[in-house]
Design an enzyme around this catalytic site. Structure first.
Site, PDB file in Angstrom:
ATOM      1  N   LYS A  50      30.866 -16.243 -25.658  1.00  0.00           N
ATOM      2  CA  LYS A  50      30.769 -17.495 -26.420  1.00  0.00           C
ATOM      3  C   LYS A  50      31.103 -18.736 -25.592  1.00  0.00           C
ATOM      4  CE  LYS A  50      31.476 -15.765 -31.112  1.00  0.00           C
ATOM      5  NZ  LYS A  50      32.207 -15.970 -32.377  1.00  0.00           N
ATOM      6  N   ASP A 100      30.460 -20.614 -36.877  1.00  0.00           N
ATOM      7  CA  ASP A 100      31.589 -19.828 -37.388  1.00  0.00           C
ATOM      8  C   ASP A 100      32.391 -20.615 -38.428  1.00  0.00           C
ATOM      9  OD1 ASP A 100      31.067 -17.548 -35.898  1.00  0.00           O
ATOM     10  OD2 ASP A 100      32.303 -18.186 -34.223  1.00  0.00           O
TER      11      ASP A 100
END
Length: 294
Positions: free
Chosen positions: A70, A106
């Site tokens: 990420k 997220d």
């Protein structure tokens, strides 16, 4: 080892076999009769740059990104959104005519699940965050944007919890940091409206499988316990919460909602969330049955 994408959509990680994203993303594509395949790619950290560059192909929509990539993918992108910049992490990449943009969905997924599935509006509430890694940072970021009243952050390594608390205080939100096993956590838990587990405690096949970050006597009945661990569905923390009748919310909801947000970024059309949720829940039931049969 894959070093380039071979389908219009997918997810990269290392390892990647645990991911159920291909199940519910493919279910959404099939439901909408979109002729595209969503695949999982296990990409070695040393190959991330080459893989991301392959996304510039005109046949590619984009990908999801999971651990441990990420942060590493950011250096290979042309731009990132505000959420990704603040979190320092990207979980969604979209290809726009050869230019790659990174997003972090997220926080959006966390808040949507909290509000729609958990029935809790975080504005004005007090929250206890268990853990201080990348997931916790995204959760804290989302709660700060949602006007949380105060935060307590507990982590095994106190310095990491203090870093997140400092971030909250810099945004004008009272926050305290504490060790995960300290006596302070009792008061923080009992004054919390929301408890979020961002650790891997209790995760199937994890190093602390079977462990809960809190005991039943530390959990207030009136709070909502939100466990980002989604395998198993009934986590050790949920078992503890069940002893005092505390409401719970599983991490599978956040996973699907953040995936739905990615889907909408890639395809610019509403995602069939109910279809995705049903597919994800079905995949988890199958995995649990497999675990029990071993």
């Amino acid at each position: 080892m894959n070093t380039s994408i071979e389908s219009p959509l997918g997810i990269i990680g290392y390892p990647i076999g645990h991911s159920i994203s291909p199940v519910f993303q493919q279910a959404a594509l099939d439901y909408l009769k979109i002729n595209a395949e969503y695949r999982a790619y296990e990409v070695n950290p040393g190959d991330v740059g080459r893989f991301v560059d392959s996304l510039r192909s005109e046949s590619v929509y984009g990908i999801n990104v999971t651990v441990p990539h990420k942060e590493a993918v950011i250096a290979h992108l042309d731009e990132i959104d505000d959420w990704a910049a603040e979190a320092g992490a990207v979980n969604t990449i979209v290809n726009r005519n050869g230019r790659l943009a990174g997003y972090n969905t997220d926080g959006y997924g966390f808040l949507r699940a909290l509000r729609e599935s958990g029935g809790l509006e975080p504005a004005g509430k007090n929250a206890l965050i268990l853990g201080a890694g990348g997931s916790a940072r995204g959760v804290v970021q989302a709660l700060l944007r949602a006007d949380i009243a105060s935060l307590a952050i507990a982590n095994r390594t106190l310095a990491r919890a203090q870093s997140l608390a400092d971030m909250a205080r810099s945004r004008g939100v009272p926050a305290e940091a504490m060790p995960l096993d300290s006596a302070q956590i009792n008061d923080a838990a009992h004054s919390a409206d929301l408890i979020v587990n961002c650790t891997s405690l209790g995760m199937t096949h994890g190093p602390d499988e079977g462990a809960s970050p809190l005991r039943a006597d530390q959990i207030p009945p009136a709070a909502l316990v939100y466990d980002l661990v989604y395998n198993p569905a009934l986590t050790p923390l949920f078992r503890e919460a069940g002893q005092v009748g505390t409401a719970t919310l599983g991490g599978i909801t956040m996973l699907v909602y953040q995936g739905a947000a990615s889907f909408e970024i890639w395809l610019e059309r509403p995602a069939p969330v109910v279809v995705m949720m049903d597919a994800a829940m079905g995949a988890m039931r199958e995995r649990e049955q497999e675990e029990r049969s071993r």
